[in-house]
Design a protein around this motif. Structure first.
Motif, PDB file in Angstrom:
ATOM      1  N   ASN A 208       0.829  -1.208   0.000  1.00 20.50           N
ATOM      2  CA  ASN A 208       0.000   0.000   0.000  1.00 20.50           C
ATOM      3  C   ASN A 208       0.861   1.255   0.000  1.00 20.50           C
ATOM      4  O   ASN A 208       0.521   2.239  -0.655  1.00 20.50           O
ATOM      5  CB  ASN A 208      -0.932   0.017   1.206  1.00 20.50           C
ATOM      6  N   LEU A 209       1.963   1.230   0.725  1.00 16.14           N
ATOM      7  CA  LEU A 209       2.850   2.394   0.771  1.00 16.14           C
ATOM      8  C   LEU A 209       3.485   2.637  -0.597  1.00 16.14           C
ATOM      9  O   LEU A 209       3.560   3.775  -1.053  1.00 16.14           O
ATOM     10  CB  LEU A 209       3.924   2.197   1.840  1.00 16.14           C
ATOM     11  N   ILE A 210       3.911   1.580  -1.260  1.00 10.08           N
ATOM     12  CA  ILE A 210       4.496   1.725  -2.596  1.00 10.08           C
ATOM     13  C   ILE A 210       3.455   2.253  -3.579  1.00 10.08           C
ATOM     14  O   ILE A 210       3.735   3.154  -4.374  1.00 10.08           O
ATOM     15  CB  ILE A 210       5.091   0.382  -3.069  1.00 10.08           C
TER      16      ILE A 210
ATOM     17  N   GLY B 199      -3.455   3.593  -4.144  1.00 12.20           N
ATOM     18  CA  GLY B 199      -3.038   3.302  -2.771  1.00 12.20           C
ATOM     19  C   GLY B 199      -4.104   3.701  -1.767  1.00 12.20           C
ATOM     20  O   GLY B 199      -4.365   2.976  -0.798  1.00 12.20           O
ATOM     21  N   ALA B 200      -4.742   4.842  -1.993  1.00 11.44           N
ATOM     22  CA  ALA B 200      -5.823   5.279  -1.105  1.00 11.44           C
ATOM     23  C   ALA B 200      -7.021   4.351  -1.204  1.00 11.44           C
ATOM     24  O   ALA B 200      -7.644   4.019  -0.196  1.00 11.44           O
ATOM     25  CB  ALA B 200      -6.233   6.715  -1.438  1.00 11.44           C
TER      26      ALA B 200
ATOM     27  N   HIS C 218      -1.162  12.836   0.904  1.00  9.31           N
ATOM     28  CA  HIS C 218      -2.421  12.388   1.490  1.00  9.31           C
ATOM     29  C   HIS C 218      -2.502  10.866   1.522  1.00  9.31           C
ATOM     30  O   HIS C 218      -2.903  10.279   2.530  1.00  9.31           O
ATOM     31  CB  HIS C 218      -3.594  12.972   0.702  1.00  9.31           C
ATOM     32  N   ALA C 219      -2.120  10.194   0.435  1.00 11.35           N
ATOM     33  CA  ALA C 219      -2.184   8.735   0.381  1.00 11.35           C
ATOM     34  C   ALA C 219      -1.218   8.098   1.375  1.00 11.35           C
ATOM     35  O   ALA C 219      -1.572   7.132   2.061  1.00 11.35           O
ATOM     36  CB  ALA C 219      -1.884   8.248  -1.030  1.00 11.35           C
ATOM     37  N   VAL C 220      -0.024   8.636   1.482  1.00 10.87           N
ATOM     38  CA  VAL C 220       0.937   8.102   2.460  1.00 10.87           C
ATOM     39  C   VAL C 220       0.416   8.319   3.873  1.00 10.87           C
ATOM     40  O   VAL C 220       0.531   7.439   4.732  1.00 10.87           O
ATOM     41  CB  VAL C 220       2.334   8.742   2.261  1.00 10.87           C
ATOM     42  N   TRP C 221      -0.195   9.456   4.120  1.00 14.97           N
ATOM     43  CA  TRP C 221      -0.782   9.716   5.440  1.00 14.97           C
ATOM     44  C   TRP C 221      -1.872   8.692   5.755  1.00 14.97           C
ATOM     45  O   TRP C 221      -1.967   8.207   6.885  1.00 14.97           O
ATOM     46  CB  TRP C 221      -1.333  11.132   5.498  1.00 14.97           C
ATOM     47  N   LEU C 222      -2.698   8.365   4.771  1.00 20.08           N
ATOM     48  CA  LEU C 222      -3.743   7.355   4.982  1.00 20.08           C
ATOM     49  C   LEU C 222      -3.152   6.005   5.335  1.00 20.08           C
ATOM     50  O   LEU C 222      -3.625   5.313   6.238  1.00 20.08           O
ATOM     51  CB  LEU C 222      -4.614   7.220   3.731  1.00 20.08           C
ATOM     52  N   VAL C 223      -2.096   5.617   4.632  1.00 23.68           N
ATOM     53  CA  VAL C 223      -1.478   4.299   4.876  1.00 23.68           C
ATOM     54  C   VAL C 223      -0.790   4.283   6.230  1.00 23.68           C
ATOM     55  O   VAL C 223      -0.953   3.330   7.005  1.00 23.68           O
ATOM     56  CB  VAL C 223      -0.490   3.950   3.736  1.00 23.68           C
ATOM     57  N   VAL C 224      -0.042   5.325   6.540  1.00 24.99           N
ATOM     58  CA  VAL C 224       0.714   5.347   7.795  1.00 24.99           C
ATOM     59  C   VAL C 224      -0.204   5.440   9.008  1.00 24.99           C
ATOM     60  O   VAL C 224       0.056   4.808  10.036  1.00 24.99           O
ATOM     61  CB  VAL C 224       1.739   6.507   7.771  1.00 24.99           C
TER      62      VAL C 224
END
Length: 55
Positions: free
Chosen positions: A5-7, A16-17, A44-50
């Protein structure tokens, strides 16, 4: 799965989101941010995953 998901969040932020939260308001926000520019969508997508948002 979280690493995948992070990648995806970095390469294709809406995808990813989507895999992280599904079809929710966060996906719509991410698509709008990607239309404004690639970097806001990635952030935003990285924030959602993390943050492990689930919808």
């Amino acid at each position: 799965m979280n690493i995948l998901n992070l990648i995806l969040a970095i390469l294709l932020p809406p995808l990813g989101a989507f895999f992280q939260v599904g079809v929710t308001k966060h996906l719509v926000i991410n698509i709008i941010l990607c239309l404004c520019g690639w970097l806001p969508g990635v952030i935003h997508a990285v924030w959602l995953v993390v943050s492990n948002k689930k919808g």
